[in-house]
Design a protein around this motif. Structure first.
Motif, PDB file in Angstrom:
ATOM      1  N   HIS A  84      68.759  86.887  73.170  1.00 22.65           N
ATOM      2  CA  HIS A  84      67.533  87.281  73.640  1.00 22.65           C
ATOM      3  C   HIS A  84      67.787  87.694  75.285  1.00 22.65           C
ATOM      4  CE1 HIS A  84      66.026  85.042  70.181  1.00 22.65           C
ATOM      5  NE2 HIS A  84      66.385  83.969  70.489  1.00 22.65           N
ATOM      6  N   VAL A  85      68.022  88.925  75.298  1.00 28.27           N
ATOM      7  CA  VAL A  85      68.533  89.492  76.868  1.00 28.27           C
ATOM      8  C   VAL A  85      67.432  90.541  77.291  1.00 28.27           C
ATOM      9  CG1 VAL A  85      70.317  90.506  78.109  1.00 28.27           C
ATOM     10  CG2 VAL A  85      70.980  89.338  76.018  1.00 28.27           C
ATOM     11  N   ARG A  86      67.224  90.052  78.425  1.00 29.99           N
ATOM     12  CA  ARG A  86      66.201  90.933  78.984  1.00 29.99           C
ATOM     13  C   ARG A  86      66.785  91.409  80.420  1.00 29.99           C
ATOM     14  NH1 ARG A  86      63.073  86.294  77.475  1.00 29.99           N
ATOM     15  NH2 ARG A  86      61.780  86.765  75.638  1.00 29.99           N
ATOM     16  N   ILE A  87      66.270  92.830  80.721  1.00 28.23           N
ATOM     17  CA  ILE A  87      66.923  93.365  81.916  1.00 28.23           C
ATOM     18  C   ILE A  87      66.085  93.442  83.055  1.00 28.23           C
ATOM     19  CG2 ILE A  87      68.399  95.444  82.554  1.00 28.23           C
ATOM     20  CD1 ILE A  87      68.865  95.908  79.628  1.00 28.23           C
ATOM     21  N   ALA A  88      66.481  93.177  84.252  1.00 28.81           N
ATOM     22  CA  ALA A  88      65.698  93.672  85.512  1.00 28.81           C
ATOM     23  C   ALA A  88      65.741  94.974  85.660  1.00 28.81           C
ATOM     24  CB  ALA A  88      66.186  93.076  86.747  1.00 28.81           C
ATOM     25  N   PRO A  89      64.344  95.536  86.124  1.00 30.52           N
ATOM     26  CA  PRO A  89      64.140  96.893  85.646  1.00 30.52           C
ATOM     27  C   PRO A  89      64.873  97.834  86.769  1.00 30.52           C
ATOM     28  CG  PRO A  89      62.044  95.602  86.240  1.00 30.52           C
ATOM     29  CD  PRO A  89      63.014  94.711  85.826  1.00 30.52           C
ATOM     30  N   GLU A  90      65.025  97.156  88.029  1.00 35.55           N
ATOM     31  CA  GLU A  90      65.461  98.106  89.207  1.00 35.55           C
ATOM     32  C   GLU A  90      66.917  98.013  89.288  1.00 35.55           C
ATOM     33  OE1 GLU A  90      62.449  95.953  91.623  1.00 35.55           O
ATOM     34  OE2 GLU A  90      62.682  96.132  89.312  1.00 35.55           O
ATOM     35  N   GLY A  91      67.431  96.874  88.441  1.00 31.28           N
ATOM     36  CA  GLY A  91      68.984  96.603  88.678  1.00 31.28           C
ATOM     37  C   GLY A  91      69.318  95.710  89.762  1.00 31.28           C
ATOM     38  N   THR A  92      68.439  95.228  90.251  1.00 30.73           N
ATOM     39  CA  THR A  92      68.655  94.190  91.471  1.00 30.73           C
ATOM     40  C   THR A  92      68.338  92.994  91.542  1.00 30.73           C
ATOM     41  OG1 THR A  92      66.433  94.566  92.386  1.00 30.73           O
ATOM     42  CG2 THR A  92      68.175  96.573  92.924  1.00 30.73           C
ATOM     43  N   ALA A  93      69.036  91.925  92.333  1.00 28.00           N
ATOM     44  CA  ALA A  93      68.522  90.728  92.233  1.00 28.00           C
ATOM     45  C   ALA A  93      67.083  90.518  92.676  1.00 28.00           C
ATOM     46  CB  ALA A  93      69.518  89.938  93.135  1.00 28.00           C
ATOM     47  N   GLN A  94      66.694  91.172  93.473  1.00 29.32           N
ATOM     48  CA  GLN A  94      65.210  91.109  93.970  1.00 29.32           C
ATOM     49  C   GLN A  94      64.191  91.358  92.683  1.00 29.32           C
ATOM     50  OE1 GLN A  94      67.658  92.480  95.539  1.00 29.32           O
ATOM     51  NE2 GLN A  94      66.931  92.619  97.883  1.00 29.32           N
ATOM     52  N   GLY A  95      64.741  92.496  91.923  1.00 25.66           N
ATOM     53  CA  GLY A  95      63.961  92.821  90.699  1.00 25.66           C
ATOM     54  C   GLY A  95      64.057  91.715  89.503  1.00 25.66           C
ATOM     55  N   LEU A  96      65.120  91.057  89.670  1.00 23.74           N
ATOM     56  CA  LEU A  96      65.282  90.059  88.582  1.00 23.74           C
ATOM     57  C   LEU A  96      64.420  88.768  89.068  1.00 23.74           C
ATOM     58  CD1 LEU A  96      67.111  89.141  86.418  1.00 23.74           C
ATOM     59  CD2 LEU A  96      68.624  88.298  87.922  1.00 23.74           C
ATOM     60  N   GLY A  97      64.294  88.437  90.339  1.00 26.22           N
ATOM     61  CA  GLY A  97      63.599  87.397  90.796  1.00 26.22           C
ATOM     62  C   GLY A  97      62.148  87.650  90.361  1.00 26.22           C
ATOM     63  N   ARG A  98      61.731  88.935  90.641  1.00 22.36           N
ATOM     64  CA  ARG A  98      60.228  89.282  90.455  1.00 22.36           C
ATOM     65  C   ARG A  98      59.920  89.321  88.935  1.00 22.36           C
ATOM     66  NH1 ARG A  98      61.120  92.868  94.696  1.00 22.36           N
ATOM     67  NH2 ARG A  98      61.714  94.519  93.309  1.00 22.36           N
ATOM     68  N   MET A  99      60.954  89.449  87.960  1.00 20.51           N
ATOM     69  CA  MET A  99      60.669  89.412  86.620  1.00 20.51           C
ATOM     70  C   MET A  99      60.361  88.036  86.226  1.00 20.51           C
ATOM     71  SD  MET A  99      62.940  91.463  83.749  1.00 20.51           S
ATOM     72  CE  MET A  99      64.546  90.365  83.510  1.00 20.51           C
ATOM     73  N   LEU A 100      61.331  87.183  86.514  1.00 21.17           N
ATOM     74  CA  LEU A 100      61.401  85.923  86.183  1.00 21.17           C
ATOM     75  C   LEU A 100      60.104  85.354  86.675  1.00 21.17           C
ATOM     76  CD1 LEU A 100      64.912  85.074  87.199  1.00 21.17           C
ATOM     77  CD2 LEU A 100      64.180  84.475  84.806  1.00 21.17           C
ATOM     78  N   SER A 101      59.436  85.498  87.786  1.00 23.48           N
ATOM     79  CA  SER A 101      58.297  85.097  88.164  1.00 23.48           C
ATOM     80  C   SER A 101      57.066  85.547  87.577  1.00 23.48           C
ATOM     81  CB  SER A 101      58.070  85.336  89.718  1.00 23.48           C
ATOM     82  OG  SER A 101      58.958  84.945  90.530  1.00 23.48           O
TER      83      SER A 101
END
Length: 247
Positions: A91-108
């Protein structure tokens, strides 16, 4: 002529980029500026995390274990996600912008802090900001160092020779840290040789590390990934027939 391209990223992404450049009519030279040492993942706490978070594909090898591959994996970009899937993460999900900030927003947005801790698998000294941002919104974050990065002190001979012979058209930089290592390793003669060379960089942050005055140009990829960088570079002089965008 100037058909050479120096690729400064470390393995395993290095080989993939070299093959793609050759197919697009360039003469690629491996000039890795960082060495990656994997550290085994010791413990991730008393209970399994609700999700595994990776900010670099370099972290995947250390966490591809039977007790973790069934847990949702949140990856910073497409290349990291591909490597996670290949390593067995279901089960792999990708942050849309390819950045750590985008990853943080996606998790939240997608998961609840109350559902359990996050395992953040990183390189030594990396992703401090992401860990802090996630803690600020209530997550328990177990940040674990699973690889160390060391800088090379000088350019390998093939890269040096291509640069000094005036055969390098461009240098590709996939991270600020690689760009810093490259610039720190240069001799005065190598620095002078950059005047006719394009720097193709993955992000504005990476561009800021380079002194634009030394280069023919410093060009930022339209998207922060290898596809964006290769589209910015264009087709090589050795290519046969017109190139469309990367497959």
């Amino acid at each position: 002529g100037r058909a050479g391209v120096l690729v400064t990223r470390p393995p395993p992404g290095l080989a993939e980029t070299i093959a793609t450049l050759a197919a697009r009519g360039w003469r690629p030279v491996a000039a890795p500026m960082l060495d990656i040492v994997t550290c085994p993942l010791a413990s991730y706490g008393a209970s399994p995390p609700q999700a595994v978070v990776v900010t670099s594909s370099q972290a995947v090898a250390a966490i591809a274990r039977p007790d973790l591959v069934g847990i949702p994996c949140y990856a910073v970009g497409a290349a990291t996600a591909r490597r996670a899937r290949a390593a067995g993460f279901a089960h792999v999900r990708i942050a849309p912008e390819g950045t750590a900030q985008g990853l943080g927003r996606m998790l939240s947005a997608q998961i609840m802090p109350s559902a359990g801790a996050l395992l953040l698998a990183v390189g030594q000294g990396y992703a401090m900001d992401l860990a802090r941002d996630l803690r600020d919104v209530g997550f328990r974050v177990r940040r674990r160092t699973v690889y160390r990065v060391t800088r090379r002190r000088q350019l390998d001979r093939p890269g040096h020779e291509m640069l000094m012979a005036g055969q390098a058209a461009a240098v590709l930089f996939f991270s600020p840290r690689t760009a810093q290592a490259f610039m720190a390793a240069l001799t005065p003669a190598q620095r002078l040789a950059l005047a006719h060379v394009r720097a193709i960089v993955i992000s504005e942050r990476t561009a800021r590390v380079l002194d634009a005055a030394l280069w023919r140009s410093v060009e930022v990829a339209p998207t922060p990934d290898s596809i964006g960088m290769l589209s910015r570079l264009g087709a090589g002089p050795l290519s046969v027939g017109p190139f469309s965008d990367m497959p």
